[in-house]
Design a protein around this motif. Sequence first.
Motif, PDB file in Angstrom:
ATOM      1  N   LEU A 247       0.846  -1.188   0.000  1.00 53.89           N
ATOM      2  CA  LEU A 247       0.000   0.000   0.000  1.00 53.89           C
ATOM      3  C   LEU A 247       0.885   1.243   0.000  1.00 53.89           C
ATOM      4  CD1 LEU A 247      -2.818  -0.823   2.587  1.00 53.89           C
ATOM      5  CD2 LEU A 247      -2.957  -0.910   0.099  1.00 53.89           C
ATOM      6  N   ARG A 248       0.434   2.245  -0.738  1.00 52.27           N
ATOM      7  CA  ARG A 248       1.188   3.503  -0.779  1.00 52.27           C
ATOM      8  C   ARG A 248       0.803   4.436   0.357  1.00 52.27           C
ATOM      9  NH1 ARG A 248      -0.107   5.289  -6.783  1.00 52.27           N
ATOM     10  NH2 ARG A 248      -2.018   4.121  -6.311  1.00 52.27           N
ATOM     11  N   ARG A 249      -0.360   4.219   0.942  1.00 58.43           N
ATOM     12  CA  ARG A 249      -0.830   5.063   2.036  1.00 58.43           C
ATOM     13  C   ARG A 249      -1.903   4.305   2.817  1.00 58.43           C
ATOM     14  NH1 ARG A 249      -5.086   7.508   2.340  1.00 58.43           N
ATOM     15  NH2 ARG A 249      -4.110   9.317   3.314  1.00 58.43           N
ATOM     16  N   SER A 250      -2.359   4.896   3.906  1.00 58.44           N
ATOM     17  CA  SER A 250      -3.397   4.269   4.720  1.00 58.44           C
ATOM     18  C   SER A 250      -4.702   4.158   3.939  1.00 58.44           C
ATOM     19  CB  SER A 250      -3.630   5.090   5.994  1.00 58.44           C
ATOM     20  OG  SER A 250      -2.429   5.202   6.748  1.00 58.44           O
ATOM     21  N   LEU A 251      -5.565   3.248   4.377  1.00 62.71           N
ATOM     22  CA  LEU A 251      -6.822   3.009   3.674  1.00 62.71           C
ATOM     23  C   LEU A 251      -7.957   3.891   4.197  1.00 62.71           C
ATOM     24  CD1 LEU A 251      -6.768  -0.862   3.184  1.00 62.71           C
ATOM     25  CD2 LEU A 251      -6.082   0.952   1.608  1.00 62.71           C
ATOM     26  N   PHE A 252      -7.602   5.051   4.667  1.00 60.54           N
ATOM     27  CA  PHE A 252      -8.605   6.039   5.058  1.00 60.54           C
ATOM     28  C   PHE A 252      -8.022   7.430   4.823  1.00 60.54           C
ATOM     29  CE2 PHE A 252      -6.088   5.377   8.878  1.00 60.54           C
ATOM     30  CZ  PHE A 252      -5.857   6.670   9.322  1.00 60.54           C
ATOM     31  N   VAL A 253      -8.916   8.374   4.665  1.00 62.01           N
ATOM     32  CA  VAL A 253      -8.519   9.778   4.500  1.00 62.01           C
ATOM     33  C   VAL A 253      -9.296  10.607   5.508  1.00 62.01           C
ATOM     34  CG1 VAL A 253      -8.378  11.755   2.938  1.00 62.01           C
ATOM     35  CG2 VAL A 253      -8.100   9.435   2.041  1.00 62.01           C
ATOM     36  N   TYR A 254      -8.592  11.451   6.228  1.00 62.81           N
ATOM     37  CA  TYR A 254      -9.230  12.326   7.207  1.00 62.81           C
ATOM     38  C   TYR A 254      -9.395  13.712   6.601  1.00 62.81           C
ATOM     39  CZ  TYR A 254      -9.918  15.059  11.482  1.00 62.81           C
ATOM     40  OH  TYR A 254     -10.414  15.914  12.438  1.00 62.81           O
ATOM     41  N   PHE A 255     -10.619  14.215   6.623  1.00 61.84           N
ATOM     42  CA  PHE A 255     -10.924  15.546   6.097  1.00 61.84           C
ATOM     43  C   PHE A 255     -11.282  16.475   7.257  1.00 61.84           C
ATOM     44  CE2 PHE A 255     -11.775  12.678   2.597  1.00 61.84           C
ATOM     45  CZ  PHE A 255     -11.328  13.362   1.474  1.00 61.84           C
ATOM     46  N   LYS A 256     -10.815  17.699   7.192  1.00 64.60           N
ATOM     47  CA  LYS A 256     -11.122  18.673   8.234  1.00 64.60           C
ATOM     48  C   LYS A 256     -11.154  20.070   7.631  1.00 64.60           C
ATOM     49  CE  LYS A 256      -6.242  19.202   9.600  1.00 64.60           C
ATOM     50  NZ  LYS A 256      -5.279  19.090  10.722  1.00 64.60           N
ATOM     51  N   PRO A 257     -11.785  21.025   8.310  1.00 65.48           N
ATOM     52  CA  PRO A 257     -11.770  22.408   7.828  1.00 65.48           C
ATOM     53  C   PRO A 257     -10.340  22.936   7.802  1.00 65.48           C
ATOM     54  CG  PRO A 257     -13.471  22.102   9.497  1.00 65.48           C
ATOM     55  CD  PRO A 257     -12.635  20.864   9.510  1.00 65.48           C
ATOM     56  N   ASN A 258     -10.054  23.775   6.849  1.00 65.97           N
ATOM     57  CA  ASN A 258      -8.709  24.346   6.738  1.00 65.97           C
ATOM     58  C   ASN A 258      -8.594  25.556   7.662  1.00 65.97           C
ATOM     59  OD1 ASN A 258      -6.123  24.847   5.960  1.00 65.97           O
ATOM     60  ND2 ASN A 258      -6.579  25.346   3.835  1.00 65.97           N
TER      61      ASN A 258
ATOM     62  N   THR B 283     -12.274  32.262   1.264  1.00 65.17           N
ATOM     63  CA  THR B 283     -12.490  31.159   2.204  1.00 65.17           C
ATOM     64  C   THR B 283     -12.780  29.865   1.460  1.00 65.17           C
ATOM     65  OG1 THR B 283     -13.368  32.687   3.867  1.00 65.17           O
ATOM     66  CG2 THR B 283     -13.887  30.356   4.142  1.00 65.17           C
ATOM     67  N   LYS B 284     -13.599  29.944   0.429  1.00 68.52           N
ATOM     68  CA  LYS B 284     -13.912  28.776  -0.403  1.00 68.52           C
ATOM     69  C   LYS B 284     -12.628  28.152  -0.951  1.00 68.52           C
ATOM     70  CE  LYS B 284     -16.323  27.706  -4.770  1.00 68.52           C
ATOM     71  NZ  LYS B 284     -15.190  27.067  -5.446  1.00 68.52           N
ATOM     72  N   ASN B 285     -11.774  28.978  -1.525  1.00 64.37           N
ATOM     73  CA  ASN B 285     -10.515  28.472  -2.086  1.00 64.37           C
ATOM     74  C   ASN B 285      -9.614  27.868  -1.011  1.00 64.37           C
ATOM     75  OD1 ASN B 285     -11.269  29.235  -4.626  1.00 64.37           O
ATOM     76  ND2 ASN B 285      -9.978  31.053  -4.723  1.00 64.37           N
ATOM     77  N   LYS B 286      -9.610  28.492   0.154  1.00 60.51           N
ATOM     78  CA  LYS B 286      -8.782  27.994   1.253  1.00 60.51           C
ATOM     79  C   LYS B 286      -9.201  26.588   1.659  1.00 60.51           C
ATOM     80  CE  LYS B 286      -7.717  29.034   6.099  1.00 60.51           C
ATOM     81  NZ  LYS B 286      -7.963  29.971   7.217  1.00 60.51           N
ATOM     82  N   HIS B 287     -10.495  26.351   1.831  1.00 65.63           N
ATOM     83  CA  HIS B 287     -10.966  25.023   2.230  1.00 65.63           C
ATOM     84  C   HIS B 287     -10.786  24.010   1.106  1.00 65.63           C
ATOM     85  CE1 HIS B 287     -12.487  26.075   6.134  1.00 65.63           C
ATOM     86  NE2 HIS B 287     -13.260  27.035   5.652  1.00 65.63           N
ATOM     87  N   GLU B 288     -10.872  24.467  -0.135  1.00 66.92           N
ATOM     88  CA  GLU B 288     -10.721  23.549  -1.269  1.00 66.92           C
ATOM     89  C   GLU B 288      -9.333  22.924  -1.321  1.00 66.92           C
ATOM     90  OE1 GLU B 288     -11.744  25.699  -4.772  1.00 66.92           O
ATOM     91  OE2 GLU B 288     -13.909  25.509  -4.463  1.00 66.92           O
ATOM     92  N   VAL B 289      -8.333  23.609  -0.783  1.00 68.81           N
ATOM     93  CA  VAL B 289      -6.967  23.076  -0.805  1.00 68.81           C
ATOM     94  C   VAL B 289      -6.910  21.715  -0.115  1.00 68.81           C
ATOM     95  CG1 VAL B 289      -4.610  23.421   0.039  1.00 68.81           C
ATOM     96  CG2 VAL B 289      -5.865  25.344  -0.953  1.00 68.81           C
ATOM     97  N   LEU B 290      -7.470  21.637   1.106  1.00 69.99           N
ATOM     98  CA  LEU B 290      -7.441  20.367   1.834  1.00 69.99           C
ATOM     99  C   LEU B 290      -8.375  19.333   1.216  1.00 69.99           C
ATOM    100  CD1 LEU B 290      -7.240  21.302   5.628  1.00 69.99           C
ATOM    101  CD2 LEU B 290      -5.409  20.766   4.025  1.00 69.99           C
ATOM    102  N   ILE B 291      -9.511  19.785   0.687  1.00 68.25           N
ATOM    103  CA  ILE B 291     -10.443  18.844   0.058  1.00 68.25           C
ATOM    104  C   ILE B 291      -9.797  18.227  -1.183  1.00 68.25           C
ATOM    105  CG2 ILE B 291     -12.709  18.563  -0.984  1.00 68.25           C
ATOM    106  CD1 ILE B 291     -12.672  19.194   2.042  1.00 68.25           C
ATOM    107  N   GLU B 292      -9.132  19.041  -1.961  1.00 68.44           N
ATOM    108  CA  GLU B 292      -8.462  18.530  -3.167  1.00 68.44           C
ATOM    109  C   GLU B 292      -7.390  17.513  -2.802  1.00 68.44           C
ATOM    110  OE1 GLU B 292      -6.206  20.171  -7.213  1.00 68.44           O
ATOM    111  OE2 GLU B 292      -6.816  21.569  -5.635  1.00 68.44           O
ATOM    112  N   GLU B 293      -6.570  17.837  -1.821  1.00 65.91           N
ATOM    113  CA  GLU B 293      -5.518  16.902  -1.392  1.00 65.91           C
ATOM    114  C   GLU B 293      -6.146  15.597  -0.907  1.00 65.91           C
ATOM    115  OE1 GLU B 293      -3.243  18.803   1.614  1.00 65.91           O
ATOM    116  OE2 GLU B 293      -2.293  20.255   0.256  1.00 65.91           O
ATOM    117  N   GLY B 294      -7.216  15.707  -0.117  1.00 71.67           N
ATOM    118  CA  GLY B 294      -7.851  14.520   0.427  1.00 71.67           C
ATOM    119  C   GLY B 294      -8.476  13.631  -0.637  1.00 71.67           C
ATOM    120  N   ILE B 295      -9.131  14.226  -1.620  1.00 68.66           N
ATOM    121  CA  ILE B 295      -9.749  13.428  -2.683  1.00 68.66           C
ATOM    122  C   ILE B 295      -8.681  12.717  -3.508  1.00 68.66           C
ATOM    123  CG2 ILE B 295     -11.086  13.564  -4.831  1.00 68.66           C
ATOM    124  CD1 ILE B 295     -12.750  15.756  -3.559  1.00 68.66           C
ATOM    125  N   LYS B 296      -7.574  13.372  -3.749  1.00 69.94           N
ATOM    126  CA  LYS B 296      -6.473  12.731  -4.475  1.00 69.94           C
ATOM    127  C   LYS B 296      -5.928  11.541  -3.686  1.00 69.94           C
ATOM    128  CE  LYS B 296      -4.987  16.768  -7.167  1.00 69.94           C
ATOM    129  NZ  LYS B 296      -3.915  17.753  -7.415  1.00 69.94           N
TER     130      LYS B 296
END
Length: 495
Positions: free
Chosen positions: A230-241, A381-394
């Motif tokens: 596995l390249r990473r854990s089998l879960f992704v944690y999402f949180k507000p930026n 603010t929208k763009n700021k939160h999207e940074v973590l969401i984008e990383e998490g979805i990837k």
Amino acid sequence: MFDKTIATVKGWLTKMGILTQLKTIKEHKDVNVDDDAYKRIAKNKAIYSGHLSEWHDIEFRTSAGVNKKRKMFSMGMGKKIAEEMATLIFNEKATITIDDAIAQEFIDDTLKSNGFHKNFSRYLEYAYATGGMAVKVFAYDGQVKLAYAVADAFYPLSSDSENIDEALFISEETKGDKYYTLLEWNEWEGNQYVVTNELYQSTVEGELGIKVGLAALYPDLEEKVYINELRRSLFVYFKPNIANNKDMTSPLGISLFENCYDDLYLLDYMYDFFFNEFKLGKRRIAVDRSMIKAYPDANGNMVQVLDPEETVYDAFTLEDGKGVTDMSVDIRSTDIINSINSILDVLSMKVGFNPGSFRFDGTGIKTATEVVSQNSKTYQTKNKHEVLIEEGIKELITSIIDVAILYDLYSGEKEFEIGIDFDDSIAQDRQENFNYYSAGVGAGMIPKLIAIQKTYDVPEKTAQEWLDMIAAEQPGTVTPESADLFGTGATNVGE
């Protein structure tokens, strides 16, 4: 009820020495959070639901000396804030682009079969309200599946201040008169990923109970699973930026309104005051007690002058000459509404929205839907939160591919570029970005390949395919003087 189970589990973890002693017990790592974090999660969850006992359960004494209880009215702004932010950031218009056709088809099918857009948007709202959520990836019945965990069902086991690599998931289920709690430990042993499952049974709702075999509820579930490559854990944690100012060493996120308790309470207080203003300010007319007595009519029947079911009249012993007195007072609705809107502006600023994003008109909360500019607070603010969401979805896509390869559900490439295009229709920048990059291309200062990538947020391979298609459609018709983003001389971007 679930909060009680979580508390019971935490007590069990404490007895094992995991929470307080900070030592490894058997194969289990330290639970890397402090108890205060989950107290805040419980409080945020209550605010999100619209009822926090310490705010909304009111005890009061009437003018007659009677002790009573009632519930304060709530504006539900915890729910509204989380809902608006989640919708603003991720909705059905968001698209995921992969520069490999086979991988794209597999990911599209997997996300669609899991109802990803609908479920992710819903759990993202929970995350913004409570501080975080996690998505697990697993294989079942020949498919890759996604499972979601809310903030109080997720415990970090090891992490740095940014990333959580190991975690404990808690889930609860009822069967007959039995209550079951499943603990799923996700850990690394060297390069091996280990999932350990433990099932507990109780006859009392909200209690952990005794450990039982997995077959009691999950006959196909193994107690321990070892996974390689596995390249990473089998879960992704999402949180507000948002920086966690409550615990600067914690990997957990905080709620959008974590620092707005005073504002939220004041809004509910004023909202409650608004409705009580109408209740207490209803028409009241003082009449002399003689007016509520019964008198005989012409036929000798006793009748009352005033309707005994009417509540507008109050009987008093009035001075001579004052038979009826109007005691009604003016309702201060305009002043109260203005005060509520002032507080809403402060709350909007604190959570990252433009002032005026929420308005109370006396009947309910209205949300501003007008287009916002690129330099507005809401858009930033929208763009700021999207940074973590984008990383998490990837990261989630990476885990999906790893699980699919592990169970022979996918045989394509495992390395590819991923692009996430969020919905920017609420902002003016789509046209502005198009014009900006078109001008750069026309001036010979920005390559078309880069311009397409930046404007439409697509991978380099996709942008190159678009360029090849444009060249094939319009061979030899474009000059450097007329070149724009598409090479057509167009001035408006399409939807």
